[in-house]
Design a protein around this motif. Structure first.
Motif, PDB file in Angstrom:
ATOM      1  N   ASN A 133     -49.918 -55.346 -59.279  1.00  0.00           N
ATOM      2  CA  ASN A 133     -50.216 -56.654 -59.879  1.00  0.00           C
ATOM      3  C   ASN A 133     -49.640 -57.831 -59.071  1.00  0.00           C
ATOM      4  O   ASN A 133     -49.803 -58.987 -59.457  1.00  0.00           O
ATOM      5  CB  ASN A 133     -49.750 -56.718 -61.342  1.00  0.00           C
ATOM      6  CG  ASN A 133     -48.264 -56.548 -61.498  1.00  0.00           C
ATOM      7  OD1 ASN A 133     -47.549 -56.265 -60.529  1.00  0.00           O
ATOM      8  ND2 ASN A 133     -47.775 -56.716 -62.718  1.00  0.00           N
ATOM      9  N   ASP A 134     -48.998 -57.531 -57.951  1.00  0.00           N
ATOM     10  CA  ASP A 134     -48.618 -58.594 -57.006  1.00  0.00           C
ATOM     11  C   ASP A 134     -49.622 -58.702 -55.852  1.00  0.00           C
ATOM     12  O   ASP A 134     -49.523 -59.622 -55.034  1.00  0.00           O
ATOM     13  CB  ASP A 134     -47.228 -58.320 -56.408  1.00  0.00           C
ATOM     14  CG  ASP A 134     -46.136 -58.391 -57.459  1.00  0.00           C
ATOM     15  OD1 ASP A 134     -46.305 -59.115 -58.452  1.00  0.00           O
ATOM     16  OD2 ASP A 134     -45.111 -57.708 -57.267  1.00  0.00           O
ATOM     17  N   HIS A 135     -50.538 -57.729 -55.774  1.00  0.00           N
ATOM     18  CA  HIS A 135     -51.485 -57.682 -54.644  1.00  0.00           C
ATOM     19  C   HIS A 135     -52.906 -58.067 -55.026  1.00  0.00           C
ATOM     20  O   HIS A 135     -53.784 -58.095 -54.172  1.00  0.00           O
ATOM     21  CB  HIS A 135     -51.482 -56.282 -54.002  1.00  0.00           C
ATOM     22  CG  HIS A 135     -50.306 -56.039 -53.096  1.00  0.00           C
ATOM     23  ND1 HIS A 135     -49.081 -55.632 -53.567  1.00  0.00           N
ATOM     24  CD2 HIS A 135     -50.156 -56.171 -51.756  1.00  0.00           C
ATOM     25  CE1 HIS A 135     -48.231 -55.498 -52.547  1.00  0.00           C
ATOM     26  NE2 HIS A 135     -48.866 -55.828 -51.439  1.00  0.00           N
ATOM     27  N   PHE A 136     -53.143 -58.311 -56.311  1.00  0.00           N
ATOM     28  CA  PHE A 136     -54.461 -58.777 -56.769  1.00  0.00           C
ATOM     29  C   PHE A 136     -54.240 -59.906 -57.759  1.00  0.00           C
ATOM     30  O   PHE A 136     -53.253 -59.912 -58.496  1.00  0.00           O
ATOM     31  CB  PHE A 136     -55.222 -57.648 -57.490  1.00  0.00           C
ATOM     32  CG  PHE A 136     -55.596 -56.493 -56.601  1.00  0.00           C
ATOM     33  CD1 PHE A 136     -56.817 -56.460 -55.962  1.00  0.00           C
ATOM     34  CD2 PHE A 136     -54.712 -55.433 -56.413  1.00  0.00           C
ATOM     35  CE1 PHE A 136     -57.163 -55.394 -55.144  1.00  0.00           C
ATOM     36  CE2 PHE A 136     -55.051 -54.362 -55.597  1.00  0.00           C
ATOM     37  CZ  PHE A 136     -56.274 -54.342 -54.961  1.00  0.00           C
ATOM     38  N   THR A 137     -55.180 -60.848 -57.806  1.00  0.00           N
ATOM     39  CA  THR A 137     -55.129 -61.835 -58.877  1.00  0.00           C
ATOM     40  C   THR A 137     -55.610 -61.174 -60.169  1.00  0.00           C
ATOM     41  O   THR A 137     -56.310 -60.151 -60.146  1.00  0.00           O
ATOM     42  CB  THR A 137     -56.033 -63.034 -58.573  1.00  0.00           C
ATOM     43  OG1 THR A 137     -57.402 -62.584 -58.555  1.00  0.00           O
ATOM     44  CG2 THR A 137     -55.677 -63.678 -57.233  1.00  0.00           C
ATOM     45  N   VAL A 187     -59.268 -53.434 -59.577  1.00  0.00           N
ATOM     46  CA  VAL A 187     -58.237 -52.422 -59.877  1.00  0.00           C
ATOM     47  C   VAL A 187     -58.809 -51.521 -60.966  1.00  0.00           C
ATOM     48  O   VAL A 187     -58.912 -51.930 -62.127  1.00  0.00           O
ATOM     49  CB  VAL A 187     -56.915 -53.071 -60.318  1.00  0.00           C
ATOM     50  CG1 VAL A 187     -55.905 -51.985 -60.700  1.00  0.00           C
ATOM     51  CG2 VAL A 187     -56.348 -53.936 -59.195  1.00  0.00           C
ATOM     52  N   SER A 188     -59.197 -50.319 -60.586  1.00  0.00           N
ATOM     53  CA  SER A 188     -59.902 -49.434 -61.516  1.00  0.00           C
ATOM     54  C   SER A 188     -59.487 -47.986 -61.256  1.00  0.00           C
ATOM     55  O   SER A 188     -58.767 -47.683 -60.292  1.00  0.00           O
ATOM     56  CB  SER A 188     -61.416 -49.577 -61.332  1.00  0.00           C
ATOM     57  OG  SER A 188     -61.789 -49.157 -60.033  1.00  0.00           O
ATOM     58  N   GLU A 189     -59.962 -47.095 -62.132  1.00  0.00           N
ATOM     59  CA  GLU A 189     -59.683 -45.653 -61.995  1.00  0.00           C
ATOM     60  C   GLU A 189     -58.176 -45.423 -61.840  1.00  0.00           C
ATOM     61  O   GLU A 189     -57.705 -44.810 -60.875  1.00  0.00           O
ATOM     62  CB  GLU A 189     -60.501 -45.051 -60.825  1.00  0.00           C
ATOM     63  CG  GLU A 189     -61.991 -45.284 -61.007  1.00  0.00           C
ATOM     64  CD  GLU A 189     -62.874 -44.744 -59.904  1.00  0.00           C
ATOM     65  OE1 GLU A 189     -62.443 -43.821 -59.189  1.00  0.00           O
ATOM     66  OE2 GLU A 189     -64.004 -45.257 -59.740  1.00  0.00           O
ATOM     67  N   LEU A 190     -57.427 -45.925 -62.828  1.00  0.00           N
ATOM     68  CA  LEU A 190     -55.969 -45.968 -62.724  1.00  0.00           C
ATOM     69  C   LEU A 190     -55.349 -45.923 -64.120  1.00  0.00           C
ATOM     70  O   LEU A 190     -55.867 -46.535 -65.058  1.00  0.00           O
ATOM     71  CB  LEU A 190     -55.572 -47.280 -62.037  1.00  0.00           C
ATOM     72  CG  LEU A 190     -54.110 -47.453 -61.642  1.00  0.00           C
ATOM     73  CD1 LEU A 190     -53.748 -46.506 -60.496  1.00  0.00           C
ATOM     74  CD2 LEU A 190     -53.850 -48.894 -61.213  1.00  0.00           C
TER      75      LEU A 190
END
Ligand SMILES: [Ca+2]
Ligand SMILES: [Ca+2]
Ligand SMILES: [Ca+2]
Ligand SMILES: [Ca+2]
Length: 346
Positions: free
Chosen positions: A260-264, A284-287
């Motif tokens: 969550n620091d690498h994507f808005t 950010v998916s499949e997680l």
């Protein structure tokens, strides 16, 4: 000087050519190099003589945590809770954008941590296997050994396939330059990180300083379980630490921590339809991940990412069942909607 420099160069070239032409030394151990299928690294596997292999898990667990079951809401393309990108909480065992494919092998149901004198064991139970009766994801234990809310080690297996302990596909990553977590531990930073996450591969399928440092297997007694084991010595001999667990496909990438620091937030999306501005999940998916369990110490409840503490007897109830949802969880001990031990506006 010039002729002298040239003669040194010529001598070096001659020696290297002679070395290349010399017969190979005999007596070296035979090696069989085969590609590691499904491994995220480009390494190959060398047959290794192991000295220390984990056996049975201890009878007594050190801690455990539950996790949301998204199979119950999958047909509605949403989750029952547990997905809060800005807090580093992920419940998104779905494909991106449409959320019309649910991955049972990525949907963590519960996790348990054990330890003995030599090993730390993490057990991840997911909803089920894929259509081929396999576990084709990546599964990891993240350890914060100095309890500052920033992970220090990521122990990860890719595509575990055997119910015998194996080092195949098992990696130990470390964050030696301490940029995991960015400026605010656990929570998303205000500006995107340029950090390199877990940048140091310490162990890779039995390669590394200690060939026996990290192992994984499918749980022999649970078709939905994955077990990881890592030597405590590989974690600096940690005795009091926090441990969270992960399941994922491509986005479970050591270089992307904290995710969550690498994507808005806009780019990452959200998995719950209750957060309609951000819904659905996108980049950010499949997680899936869990809260962080305390091992070897008594948590205050304010440790970043820590699992909620059990309610003390007589703790109060929220005014209505969904009083805080979906923003902050109800804290029965503080009697408010809270994050990391502090009351928040519901
Ligand atoms: Ca889950
Ligand atoms: Ca740490
Ligand atoms: Ca952060
Ligand atoms: Ca780093």
């Amino acid at each position: 000087m010039k002729p002298l420099r040239f003669s040194f160069y010529a001598l070096a070239v001659l020696l290297s050519v002679m070395a290349a032409c010399a017969p190979k030394a005999t007596g070296a151990p035979p090696t069989a190099i085969v590609p590691v299928t499904g491994n995220t690294s480009t390494s190959t596997t060398v047959l290794i003589q192991h000295q220390a292999i984990p056996a049975q898990l201890p009878d007594q667990r050190s801690n455990q945590a539950g996790d949301q079951d998204s199979s119950t809401t999958a047909k509605n393309k949403t989750v029952p809770g547990g997905d809060r990108f800005t807090f580093g909480k992920y419940e998104r065992p779905f494909n991106a954008d449409t959320m019309d494919t649910y991955f049972p092998y990525l949907d963590i149901q519960n996790v348990t941590i054990y330890q003995d004198d030599t090993w730390v064991y993490g057990v991840i139970v997911v909803k089920g296997r894929d259509a081929n009766n396999a576990m084709p994801g990546k599964y990891a234990v993240e350890l914060d050994v100095d309890r500052d809310g920033r992970g220090d080690f990521l122990v990860m297996v890719s595509h575990p396939a055997s119910s015998d302990w194996s080092t195949d596909g098992v990696q130990v990553w470390a964050d030696t330059n301490k940029d995991v977590g960015g400026s605010t531990a656990a929570r998303s930073d205000s500006t995107l990180s340029a950090g390199d996450g877990y940048e140091t591969l310490v162990v890779d399928s039995g390669h590394g300083q200690d060939a026996d440092a990290a192992w994984a297997r499918l749980s022999p007694d649970d078709p939905n379980g994955i077990q990881l084991a890592v030597k405590r010595s590989a974690l600096g001999g940690a005795t009091a630490y926090m441990a969270g667990m992960w399941a994922g496909n491509e986005d479970l990438n050591p270089a992307l921590f904290d995710i969550n620091d690498h994507f808005t937030h806009d780019a990452a999306g959200e998995a719950s339809k209750d957060l309609q501005y951000y819904y659905p999940i996108k980049q950010v998916s499949e997680l899936d991940n869990t809260c962080r369990m305390a091992v070897g110490f008594v948590p205050t409840g304010k440790e970043p990412g820590i699992c909620p503490l059990p309610a003390v007897p007589g703790a109060c109830q929220p005014p209505s069942p969904n009083y805080c949802y979906p923003y902050y969880p109800w804290d029965p001990n503080l009697c408010c909607c809270a994050y990391m031990g502090s009351c928040q506006q519901p």
